[in-house]
Design a protein around this motif. Structure first.
Motif, PDB file in Angstrom:
ATOM      1  N   ASP A  16      24.919  73.497 -31.765  1.00 29.84           N
ATOM      2  CA  ASP A  16      24.893  74.944 -31.589  1.00 29.84           C
ATOM      3  C   ASP A  16      23.655  75.495 -32.288  1.00 29.84           C
ATOM      4  O   ASP A  16      23.702  75.867 -33.465  1.00 29.84           O
ATOM      5  N   THR A  17      22.540  75.547 -31.578  1.00 29.31           N
ATOM      6  CA  THR A  17      21.275  75.984 -32.167  1.00 29.31           C
ATOM      7  C   THR A  17      20.278  76.285 -31.056  1.00 29.31           C
ATOM      8  O   THR A  17      20.445  75.832 -29.925  1.00 29.31           O
ATOM      9  N   THR A  28      24.410  74.260 -27.108  1.00 30.46           N
ATOM     10  CA  THR A  28      24.885  75.611 -26.800  1.00 30.46           C
ATOM     11  C   THR A  28      24.017  76.618 -27.543  1.00 30.46           C
ATOM     12  O   THR A  28      23.569  76.356 -28.658  1.00 30.46           O
ATOM     13  N   THR A  29      23.776  77.742 -26.899  1.00 28.54           N
ATOM     14  CA  THR A  29      23.041  78.834 -27.537  1.00 28.54           C
ATOM     15  C   THR A  29      23.824  80.123 -27.328  1.00 28.54           C
ATOM     16  O   THR A  29      24.757  80.185 -26.531  1.00 28.54           O
ATOM     17  N   ASN A  30      23.441  81.155 -28.061  1.00 28.35           N
ATOM     18  CA  ASN A  30      23.983  82.494 -27.861  1.00 28.35           C
ATOM     19  C   ASN A  30      22.915  83.495 -28.269  1.00 28.35           C
ATOM     20  O   ASN A  30      21.884  83.107 -28.839  1.00 28.35           O
ATOM     21  N   ALA A  43      14.137  76.911 -21.470  1.00 25.35           N
ATOM     22  CA  ALA A  43      13.360  75.910 -20.732  1.00 25.35           C
ATOM     23  C   ALA A  43      12.937  74.768 -21.646  1.00 25.35           C
ATOM     24  O   ALA A  43      13.025  73.594 -21.277  1.00 25.35           O
ATOM     25  N   ASP A  44      12.482  75.100 -22.847  1.00 26.32           N
ATOM     26  CA  ASP A  44      12.044  74.068 -23.793  1.00 26.32           C
ATOM     27  C   ASP A  44      13.219  73.194 -24.241  1.00 26.32           C
ATOM     28  O   ASP A  44      13.082  71.976 -24.373  1.00 26.32           O
ATOM     29  N   ILE A  45      14.372  73.820 -24.485  1.00 28.21           N
ATOM     30  CA  ILE A  45      15.553  73.043 -24.882  1.00 28.21           C
ATOM     31  C   ILE A  45      15.963  72.090 -23.765  1.00 28.21           C
ATOM     32  O   ILE A  45      16.293  70.920 -24.014  1.00 28.21           O
ATOM     33  N   ALA A  49      23.383  78.780 -21.665  1.00 28.65           N
ATOM     34  CA  ALA A  49      22.555  79.974 -21.832  1.00 28.65           C
ATOM     35  C   ALA A  49      23.396  81.179 -21.413  1.00 28.65           C
ATOM     36  O   ALA A  49      23.956  81.199 -20.314  1.00 28.65           O
ATOM     37  N   GLU A  50      23.467  82.180 -22.277  1.00 30.48           N
ATOM     38  CA  GLU A  50      24.419  83.270 -22.090  1.00 30.48           C
ATOM     39  C   GLU A  50      23.799  84.477 -21.392  1.00 30.48           C
ATOM     40  O   GLU A  50      22.680  84.896 -21.723  1.00 30.48           O
ATOM     41  N   VAL A  51      24.548  85.044 -20.437  1.00 33.40           N
ATOM     42  CA  VAL A  51      24.144  86.301 -19.802  1.00 33.40           C
ATOM     43  C   VAL A  51      24.300  87.434 -20.810  1.00 33.40           C
ATOM     44  O   VAL A  51      25.041  87.319 -21.789  1.00 33.40           O
TER      45      VAL A  51
END
Length: 216
Positions: free
Chosen positions: A6-7, A26-28, A44-46, A56-58
């Motif tokens: 998570d980062t 996962t990101t937020n 994109a880089d991840i 990727a969160e809306v």
């Protein structure tokens, strides 16, 4: 059990990759803010350094906005998973995106009933927030257990992604109760290695090797 980290920090992801410890990311919005870079560029880089799924969160909260943003995010890379809130509009967006073959992660799950609805909407992942449930003096692991039973009862394809993980005990118990994935902050993930007897044993081995003048 799979581990997601998570980062949004590429350096942290690369370090964990060298040890073969992670299966996805996962990101937020909070993690993106901390990274201090353009959102889509970071995703994109991840995705370039991660073979597994990347959430990727809306930022929209209405159905149509979430669908439109989800399609944009899904075009960044083939392993993007669109993260959606567990609301009525979020479930409608989940159903629409799933119908187009786009993976989804329905987040902010705090009850078994919510998880059941997300599974029926076709979510690829459902994210119960263990730590936040514990914060209100309720048992987060009970939710993992209930979701596991419900999903298995009806053969839903949705995977349980244990989130808001704060301690190694959260990771251990998530595995015991059958979560498919745990998304873990880097510090907690590395912390799974720690045990005082391991440290004590290694110190003793090093000391004895020096005393015996062992050379390899």
């Amino acid at each position: 059990m799979k581990f997601f980290v998570d980062t949004a920090d590429i350096g942290e992801i690369n370090e964990l990759n060298t040890a073969g410890l992670i299966d996805g990311v996962t990101t937020n919005p909070s993690l993106i803010k901390k990274a201090g870079r353009d959102f889509k560029e970071i995703i994109a880089d991840i995705c370039k350094v991660t073979e597994g799924d990347v959430s990727a969160e809306v930022i929209a909260i209405d159905q149509q906005g979430m669908i439109e943003q989800g399609k944009i995010l899904a075009k960044i890379a083939s392993n993007v998973v669109v993260k959606l809130p567990l609301t009525g509009d979020g479930l409608k967006a989940c159903r629409a995106l799933t119908a187009e073959g786009i993976k989804t992660n329905v987040t902010l799950c705090f009850s078994a009933n919510q998880g059941l609805l997300a599974a029926k909407a076709g979510a690829t992942y459902i994210s119960p927030f263990i730590g936040r449930i514990d914060d209100i003096h309720t048992d987060g692991m009970e939710l993992i257990h209930h979701l596991r039973v419900i999903i298995d009862n009806y053969d839903f394809k949705t995977q349980i992604l244990a989130a808001s993980i704060r301690t190694p005990l959260h990771v251990r118990d998530s595995a015991i109760f059958g979560a498919d994935v745990a998304t873990v902050p880097p510090a907690v993930l590395w912390g799974l290695l720690n045990h005082p007897l391991t440290t004590k044993g290694l110190d003793q081995f090093v000391e004895d090797a020096k005393a015996a003048d062992i050379k390899i």
